[in-house]
Design a protein around this motif. Structure first.
Motif, PDB file in Angstrom:
ATOM      1  N   GLN A  81       0.827  -1.208   0.000  1.00 41.88           N
ATOM      2  CA  GLN A  81       0.000   0.000   0.000  1.00 41.88           C
ATOM      3  C   GLN A  81       0.861   1.259   0.000  1.00 41.88           C
ATOM      4  OE1 GLN A  81      -3.599  -0.153  -0.050  1.00 41.88           O
ATOM      5  NE2 GLN A  81      -3.219   1.952  -0.728  1.00 41.88           N
ATOM      6  N   LYS A  82       1.943   1.244   0.761  1.00 42.58           N
ATOM      7  CA  LYS A  82       2.838   2.405   0.788  1.00 42.58           C
ATOM      8  C   LYS A  82       3.472   2.638  -0.578  1.00 42.58           C
ATOM      9  CE  LYS A  82       4.030   1.864   5.703  1.00 42.58           C
ATOM     10  NZ  LYS A  82       3.447   3.099   6.226  1.00 42.58           N
ATOM     11  N   SER A  83       3.880   1.573  -1.239  1.00 42.37           N
ATOM     12  CA  SER A  83       4.454   1.698  -2.573  1.00 42.37           C
ATOM     13  C   SER A  83       3.401   2.193  -3.556  1.00 42.37           C
ATOM     14  CB  SER A  83       5.013   0.353  -3.035  1.00 42.37           C
ATOM     15  OG  SER A  83       5.547   0.448  -4.342  1.00 42.37           O
ATOM     16  N   TYR A  84       2.225   1.619  -3.480  1.00 35.23           N
ATOM     17  CA  TYR A  84       1.111   2.017  -4.351  1.00 35.23           C
ATOM     18  C   TYR A  84       0.796   3.503  -4.182  1.00 35.23           C
ATOM     19  CZ  TYR A  84      -3.793   2.237  -5.940  1.00 35.23           C
ATOM     20  OH  TYR A  84      -4.977   2.594  -6.556  1.00 35.23           O
ATOM     21  N   ASP A  85       0.693   3.941  -2.926  1.00 33.17           N
ATOM     22  CA  ASP A  85       0.332   5.339  -2.659  1.00 33.17           C
ATOM     23  C   ASP A  85       1.405   6.299  -3.174  1.00 33.17           C
ATOM     24  OD1 ASP A  85      -2.003   4.501  -1.451  1.00 33.17           O
ATOM     25  OD2 ASP A  85      -1.218   4.651   0.594  1.00 33.17           O
ATOM     26  N   LEU A 128      -2.546  -5.884  -4.339  1.00 35.18           N
ATOM     27  CA  LEU A 128      -3.630  -5.355  -3.506  1.00 35.18           C
ATOM     28  C   LEU A 128      -5.012  -5.640  -4.082  1.00 35.18           C
ATOM     29  CD1 LEU A 128      -2.018  -1.903  -2.637  1.00 35.18           C
ATOM     30  CD2 LEU A 128      -2.363  -3.822  -1.053  1.00 35.18           C
ATOM     31  N   GLY A 129      -5.076  -6.473  -5.120  1.00 37.76           N
ATOM     32  CA  GLY A 129      -6.364  -6.848  -5.697  1.00 37.76           C
ATOM     33  C   GLY A 129      -6.948  -5.813  -6.622  1.00 37.76           C
ATOM     34  N   LYS A 130      -6.088  -5.074  -7.326  1.00 38.65           N
ATOM     35  CA  LYS A 130      -6.543  -4.058  -8.277  1.00 38.65           C
ATOM     36  C   LYS A 130      -5.987  -4.376  -9.665  1.00 38.65           C
ATOM     37  CE  LYS A 130      -6.109  -0.639  -4.540  1.00 38.65           C
ATOM     38  NZ  LYS A 130      -7.395  -0.002  -4.299  1.00 38.65           N
ATOM     39  N   PRO A 131      -6.388  -5.501 -10.268  1.00 37.13           N
ATOM     40  CA  PRO A 131      -5.792  -5.915 -11.540  1.00 37.13           C
ATOM     41  C   PRO A 131      -6.056  -4.947 -12.691  1.00 37.13           C
ATOM     42  CG  PRO A 131      -7.705  -7.275 -11.011  1.00 37.13           C
ATOM     43  CD  PRO A 131      -7.399  -6.476  -9.795  1.00 37.13           C
ATOM     44  N   ASN A 146       6.258  -0.305 -10.695  1.00 40.90           N
ATOM     45  CA  ASN A 146       6.057  -0.456  -9.251  1.00 40.90           C
ATOM     46  C   ASN A 146       4.566  -0.398  -8.919  1.00 40.90           C
ATOM     47  OD1 ASN A 146       8.849  -0.366  -9.147  1.00 40.90           O
ATOM     48  ND2 ASN A 146       8.964   1.646  -8.175  1.00 40.90           N
ATOM     49  N   TYR A 147       3.896   0.559  -9.536  1.00 43.38           N
ATOM     50  CA  TYR A 147       2.462   0.741  -9.325  1.00 43.38           C
ATOM     51  C   TYR A 147       1.690  -0.503  -9.747  1.00 43.38           C
ATOM     52  CZ  TYR A 147      -2.166   2.963  -9.845  1.00 43.38           C
ATOM     53  OH  TYR A 147      -3.494   3.290  -9.762  1.00 43.38           O
ATOM     54  N   ALA A 148       2.042  -1.054 -10.892  1.00 41.66           N
ATOM     55  CA  ALA A 148       1.352  -2.248 -11.392  1.00 41.66           C
ATOM     56  C   ALA A 148       1.530  -3.419 -10.438  1.00 41.66           C
ATOM     57  CB  ALA A 148       1.873  -2.602 -12.782  1.00 41.66           C
ATOM     58  N   GLU A 149       2.760  -3.618  -9.979  1.00 41.24           N
ATOM     59  CA  GLU A 149       3.031  -4.749  -9.091  1.00 41.24           C
ATOM     60  C   GLU A 149       2.295  -4.598  -7.761  1.00 41.24           C
ATOM     61  OE1 GLU A 149       6.944  -7.048  -7.208  1.00 41.24           O
ATOM     62  OE2 GLU A 149       7.188  -5.697  -8.927  1.00 41.24           O
ATOM     63  N   ALA A 150       2.337  -3.398  -7.204  1.00 38.81           N
ATOM     64  CA  ALA A 150       1.645  -3.171  -5.941  1.00 38.81           C
ATOM     65  C   ALA A 150       0.129  -3.251  -6.112  1.00 38.81           C
ATOM     66  CB  ALA A 150       2.041  -1.810  -5.363  1.00 38.81           C
TER      67      ALA A 150
END
Length: 593
Positions: free
Chosen positions: A264-268, A475-478, A467-471
């Motif tokens: 989540q931190k990486s995604y944000d 996190l269940g956001k394909p 990075n965003y894609a992997e995170a």
């Protein structure tokens, strides 16, 4: 008066800090009093500039050893440690074999190490962070420079964590007179180091500028800090997701239950960069091959978030010179060498065809009959042509020659000497491929060996999308992951995906970020190096047919010497080493050493 000293925490010796020259032509910093240095804005800036200079790892993980003769040879070893390439140069022949199990408790022989140098730099940064807020200088300027110092310190600790796991986190400038318990510091847990890196970024981001002024290009912006957070949090998430959990008291490993917190931190952090619209994929050239080449050749383009700047001047070790062009260029250069990275055939095959079909060759079929390179590599991902050079790649107005053998008029293979004025073997290396990415075709490698005018990109927007894609996927956001991956594929000029999974994300990362220093660390954090590195790799031999001037192809299996034993498990962390533990008895060794 007191003088400035540098303390190496774990070897416990003091070294007088000095600066070779400063812009005001004052006395060297080593003989300046504290009052003079920390009361002068120009000298304070010179102090921080020295730290920037020391950060050689920004140049593709290049370690700056004490032996200055090795400085120029280290920029390529991260490629040799991965499944991207082997070392063609004889002087680096043993280096890439570390990926095959030669890392033991004594360390890596200096390769990729970042411990002693890191703590020298961290000590200087700690002093800077302590002293500058109390200096009689412009407050806004001081706040910005301290934020820069915290960013660099965080980058150092991240670079250590991905090598060793937990390391001692030291945030004050130690003195030789400190009590032993403050000098012989224990290792923090790996989790604590990653948490420290993330918290430092959170603390310094708001004090960094959103846009870097032209005069400050090469310094970090707010988004460079967020890019570090994006990367570091993704590494921590991966260790939690794919590692074996905490070991040796937590100095290595992170609890699996924490993986989503770090994802989540990486995604944000990634999303904040994306939503800022300050950066975008470079997409200015109609030709897709030229466009991808120019991501790395056009300075200050829309994709570059943070770079190590170069100015085309040869520099002594410790400066910001780069010899990338000299060693990476196709042979021959001024020493009759070049082509230092022998790219594996498997890496070439990783690039798909433009229609999205896998890039794997039918190895049995290609070894039959004669071929042209136009037929062999037809319709490959444009990133292939922009990343890798091979037989008939145009370079400085002429096609490159990679042939290793000539079929004479009677079909007999000639491997030595020459035939009808054609050398039996061209100069370029044995795998059949080299690295084109970052190479400056205008560089004269005969007169300027160590200079480079090509900036090295530390963080770019494409990595943030990956990075965003992997995170997002974790996190269940394909759908979000798919969109990010397809942005990259659209820019590349290949078919878009209709669905995404982790393997597809990993594959896109492999080809997009090839030879940028990511692959080795990715295999470690995913814990797949056991299978991805301890295996046999191949090359491609081009044999020139004299009669038709076409090519007979031969796949060279076991180009590293055959299959390698599955050893890698302990090498997911470098050893602390007996020498470091002797200097600091509080340090515990990593598992397996």
């Amino acid at each position: 008066m007191k003088k400035i000293y540098i303390l190496l925490s774990f070897t416990l010796f003091a070294a007088l800090f000095s600066c070779t020259k400063n812009v005001l032509d004052k006395k060297p910093l080593g003989v300046m009093s504290d009052a003079v240095v920390w009361d002068d804005q120009s000298l304070i800036d010179a102090f921080l500039t020295q730290v920037y200079t020391e950060m050689s790892i920004w140049d593709n993980e290049m370690y700056m050893p004490g032996n200055s003769s090795q400085y120029w040879f280290m920029m390529y070893f991260i490629n040799h440690m991965s499944d991207e390439a082997k070392a063609n140069a004889t002087w680096s022949g043993n280096a890439y074999r570390l990926k095959f199990g030669n890392i033991n408790e004594t360390g890596t022989g200096g390769l990729l190490e970042w411990w002693e140098r890191a703590y020298v730099t961290i000590r200087r940064l700690n002093e800077f962070i302590e002293r500058v807020p109390n200096s009689p200088v412009d407050a806004d300027w001081a706040k910005k420079r301290v934020a820069e110092a915290r960013f660099i310190r965080a980058f150092n600790y991240f670079s250590m964590a991905k090598r060793y796991g937990g390391v001692p986190v030291i945030t004050r400038a130690q003195a030789i007179s400190d009590p032993p318990e403050e000098l012989f510091v224990k290792r923090n847990t790996e989790k604590e180091v990653y948490d420290f890196v993330i918290s430092e970024i959170d603390a310094c981001t708001s004090d960094l500028p959103e846009v870097i002024a032209a005069a400050d290009y090469g310094r970090p912006s707010k988004y460079a800090a967020l890019a570090l957070k994006s990367r570091a949090a993704l590494y921590a998430a991966s260790i939690a997701a794919f590692g074996s959990g905490p070991q040796n008291g937590g100095v290595v490993g992170i609890e699996s239950s924490l993986k989503n917190e770090y994802y989540q931190k990486s995604y944000d952090a990634s999303k904040e960069i994306i939503n800022s619209t300050k950066y975008a994929l470079y997409n200015s050239d109609a030709n897709k091959v030229t466009n991808f080449r120019n991501v790395f050749m056009k300075e200050q383009n829309s994709e570059a978030i943070f770079v190590r700047t170069h100015d085309d001047l040869p520099k002594d070790p410790g400066g910001n010179g780069s010899n990338y062009d000299f060693y990476q260029t196709p042979a021959p250069n001024a020493w009759g060498a070049g082509n230092i990275d022998g790219v594996y055939l498997e890496m070439a095959e990783a690039f798909e065809y433009v229609d999205g079909a896998p890039g794997t060759l039918n190895r049995a079929a290609i070894q039959q009959g004669l071929w042209t390179t136009q037929d062999l590599w037809k319709n490959k991902d444009p990133r292939f042509y922009a990343t890798i050079y091979t037989y008939n790649t145009m370079w400085k107005g002429a096609p490159l020659d990679f042939h290793q053998g000539v079929l004479d008029a009677n079909g007999t293979l000639v491997l030595t000497g020459s035939y009808q004025g054609i050398l039996a073997r061209a100069l370029n290396g044995e795998t059949g491929f080299g690295v084109l990415k970052y190479l400056d075709e205008t560089k004269d490698n005969n007169t300027n060996l160590y200079g480079s005018k090509t900036d090295w990109i530390v963080f770019r927007y494409a990595e943030i999308l990956l990075n965003y894609a992997e995170a997002a996927f974790a996190l269940g956001k394909p759908a979000e992951a798919l969109d990010a991956i397809n942005q990259l594929r659209s820019r590349a000029g290949i078919a878009l995906l209709t669905s995404v999974d982790l393997n597809k994300i990993k594959h896109e990362r492999k080809v997009e970020l090839a030879f940028e220093g990511h692959r080795y660390w990715d295999l470690r954090r995913w814990r797949t190096a056991v299978t991805d590195l301890t295996r046999s790799f191949s090359g491609l031999q081009y044999i020139l047919d004299y009669n038709t001037r076409k090519l007979k192809l031969q796949v060279i299996n076991g180009i590293d010497g055959g299959a390698m034993p599955a050893f890698f498990e302990k090498n997911y962390y470098f050893p602390i080493t007996p020498a470091r533990r002797a200097n600091n008895p509080s340090l515990v060794e990593n598992p397996g050493y």
